[in-house]
Design a protein around this motif. Structure first.
Motif, mmCIF file in Angstrom:
data_model
loop_
_atom_site.group_PDB
_atom_site.id
_atom_site.type_symbol
_atom_site.label_atom_id
_atom_site.label_comp_id
_atom_site.label_asym_id
_atom_site.label_seq_id
_atom_site.Cartn_x
_atom_site.Cartn_y
_atom_site.Cartn_z
ATOM 1 N N GLN A 471 -38.038 16.760 53.905
ATOM 2 C CA GLN A 471 -37.007 17.167 54.862
ATOM 3 C C GLN A 471 -35.641 17.285 54.179
ATOM 4 O O GLN A 471 -34.824 18.143 54.545
ATOM 5 C CB GLN A 471 -36.944 16.169 56.024
ATOM 6 N N ASN A 474 -35.655 20.583 52.603
ATOM 7 C CA ASN A 474 -35.409 21.607 53.635
ATOM 8 C C ASN A 474 -33.918 21.735 53.921
ATOM 9 O O ASN A 474 -33.384 22.848 54.040
ATOM 10 C CB ASN A 474 -36.149 21.244 54.927
ATOM 11 N N ALA A 477 -32.151 23.593 51.257
ATOM 12 C CA ALA A 477 -32.525 25.007 51.231
ATOM 13 C C ALA A 477 -32.074 25.758 52.472
ATOM 14 O O ALA A 477 -32.347 26.958 52.619
ATOM 15 C CB ALA A 477 -34.042 25.132 51.076
ATOM 16 N N LYS A 479 -33.119 25.172 55.504
ATOM 17 C CA LYS A 479 -34.222 25.243 56.457
ATOM 18 C C LYS A 479 -34.073 24.135 57.503
ATOM 19 O O LYS A 479 -33.360 23.146 57.284
ATOM 20 C CB LYS A 479 -35.564 25.098 55.725
ATOM 21 N N PRO A 480 -34.763 24.263 58.651
ATOM 22 C CA PRO A 480 -34.660 23.220 59.675
ATOM 23 C C PRO A 480 -35.184 21.872 59.172
ATOM 24 O O PRO A 480 -36.174 21.813 58.449
ATOM 25 C CB PRO A 480 -35.542 23.756 60.815
ATOM 26 N N GLN A 482 -36.834 18.397 60.325
ATOM 27 C CA GLN A 482 -37.618 17.911 61.460
ATOM 28 C C GLN A 482 -37.232 16.458 61.755
ATOM 29 O O GLN A 482 -37.829 15.522 61.245
ATOM 30 C CB GLN A 482 -39.107 18.037 61.166
#
Length: 511
Positions: A471, A474, A477, A479-480, A482
């Motif tokens: 994560q 993410n 990057a 990105k979401p 979580q």
């Protein structure tokens, strides 16, 4: 290395009065007159009455006890029992003091051990990590095991300070462990052979996208230099590093000044890294990111950050810090400072919540007492004690982890305080502690699998199984991430934060 993650001057104070002396109080009356008696007390005016009571008790026992007692050992134990009821306070007799010095030296240079990291809880030693390739791992000890005995000596209800006398031994000597494993409480007997285990607090690995995954397992005095060395070596091996992940999970802390130095490494000069409050919170000390506020004996008067002042990479590279409920003391102080100063974002679960600093002084004849002398505040003025640090992204250790169980893991807030530990402020977490225990008992009746709320073992850190690391990648990057929704009743209470006096420039060096 048996590494208890949690780890626990004047002797004339109330802690020396214990229930042990209650039956003999009448015998003491001739030595220390009560307030209503006509005759004046023979005690010196600067003595507490209870010191006279103790003297009376010792005199009676010396004359009347069934057997001749070892008075010096008796008094050492009396002091020890009183002092250890105060938060993180310890008394060391002369022999223990020398053993402590030798232990510190072995810790720096490597010491015989089996390589387990544990929490000391009422039912034994809960293994929260096993050092890869160390004797315990080779013998089959696993994360999640419960040690109930060492060499036949019960670990149930043992004080953390007492473990060393059962665990210490020479390299090559076996240490017999009695373990309980899993929900069925399978009983196992293992006997790993002690080996010299050298501290390796800093490590680094280059991940996809030229992200440097860096980990600090603890905060010994050489932390800053070791960390700089491993990161600089990896930077030279390949393309420019695009980001850094600093992993402080299962890091029980160490030298507080090492935390200040780590903060200075990533933030630069002239920042407030921490403010400490002393003596009933009336004395404020500002600790900055300037040298020598992070000086330590291992540095020999040389600033390890001086050669990096022209390297802006350290102060600008994107930074995410991983934390969990085992991130304590110096580790959570580092995370809090980097977050509050806007230098990093935190990901994981709330930290342990140890926000007190300790110091020590030699008393007499080689004895020493250490005690909590300061309360640490974050740069934003909020206390860590009992609250910890809440990450920006709350992410469980595993995708399907039982978050209620994770948040009910043993924390600073769960440690009871002696009623006499403070005359001015009763235990502020007494009600919270009772509620957390009630919730644990309810979960125990429901027979929930504790493995679903266990910490991620070290051998999975930095791998594809490391959900929190994935994560963080993410987030870097774009990105979401979580995150999970959590029940507020399981989260740390909102602390009462103070407005800091930014003009305070005094500094205090504590470990």
């Amino acid at each position: 290395m048996l590494d208890g993650v949690r780890p626990q001057p004047a002797t004339g104070r109330r802690p020396v009065r214990a229930a042990l002396f209650a039956p003999l109080v009448l015998l003491a009356s001739s030595f220390c007159s009560s307030a209503g008696a006509a005759e004046a007390s023979p005690c010196p005016p600067d003595w507490e009455v209870q010191i006279c009571e103790l003297k009376a008790v010792v005199d009676v026992l010396k004359k009347e006890h069934l057997t001749e007692i070892d008075v010096p050992a008796f008094l050492d134990e009396t002091i020890r029992l009183g002092v250890k009821t105060l938060p993180y306070a310890r008394f060391f007799n002369a022999q223990e003091r020398q053993e402590l010095i030798k232990k510190d030296q072995r810790t720096r240079n490597g010491a015989p051990g089996i390589g387990i990291i544990f929490e000391t809880l009422p039912d034994g030693l809960h293994i929260i990590d096993v050092v890869p390739d160390a004797p315990a791992a080779q013998a089959g000890v696993r994360t999640g095991d419960l040690v109930v005995a060492m060499d036949g000596n019960s670990m149930v209800g043992i004080d953390n300070a007492e473990i060393a006398k059962y665990a210490n031994g020479e390299a090559g000597a076996p240490l017999k462990l009695t373990l309980l494993r899993g929900p069925s409480q399978q009983r196992l007997e293992l006997a790993p052979l002690r080996a010299v285990i050298k501290p390796r607090p800093a490590s680094v690995k280059r991940l996809d996208g030229n992200v440097l995954y860096t980990r600090l397992a603890s905060f010994p005095e050489p932390t800053i230099g070791d960390y700089i060395d491993v990161v600089q070596a990896e930077r030279k091996k390949g393309p420019p590093a695009a980001a850094v992940i600093l992993d402080l999970r299962i890091n029980g802390g160490g030298a507080l000044n090492a935390a200040i130095g780590m903060t200075a490494l990533f933030t630069g000069r002239d920042k407030t890294a921490m403010v400490t409050l002393q003596r009933d919170d009336k004395i404020q000390h500002r600790i900055s990111t300037n040298w020598p506020d992070y000086d330590l004996p291992v540095m020999q008067g040389q600033d390890p950050l001086a050669p990096l002042q022209g390297d802006d990479w350290w102060r600008n590279v994107p930074l995410i810090v991983l934390v969990d409920g085992q991130s304590a003391s110096a580790a959570e102080a580092t995370a809090a400072a980097l977050k509050d100063l806007g230098r990093a974002r935190l990901l994981g679960t709330p930290t342990y919540g140890k926000g007190m600093a300790q110091t020590g002084v030699d008393i007499r004849d080689g004895t020493q007492v250490s005690w909590s002398n300061a309360r640490n505040l974050r740069p934003n003025g909020c206390p860590m004690e009992g609250h910890g640090v809440v990450p920006d992204w709350i992410v469980p250790p595993r995708k399907d982890a039982d978050m209620d169980g994770v948040l009910l893991g043993y924390r600073e807030v769960d440690i009871p305080r002696a009623a006499y530990a403070s005359k001015t402020a009763p235990d502020p977490f007494a009600d919270v502690r009772k509620e957390r225990q009630r919730l644990r008992e309810r979960r125990a009746l429901a027979k929930l699998d504790p493995a679903n709320s266990a910490a991620l073992p070290q051998k999975e850190f930095g791998t594809a199984k490391d959900w929190q690391l994935q994560q963080a990648l993410n987030a870097l990057a774009g990105k979401p991430v979580q995150v999970v929704a959590v029940n507020p009743r399981f989260m740390p209470a909102q602390p009462a934060c103070l407005k800091l006096d930014v003009q305070v420039t005094e500094r205090q060096k504590t470990q």
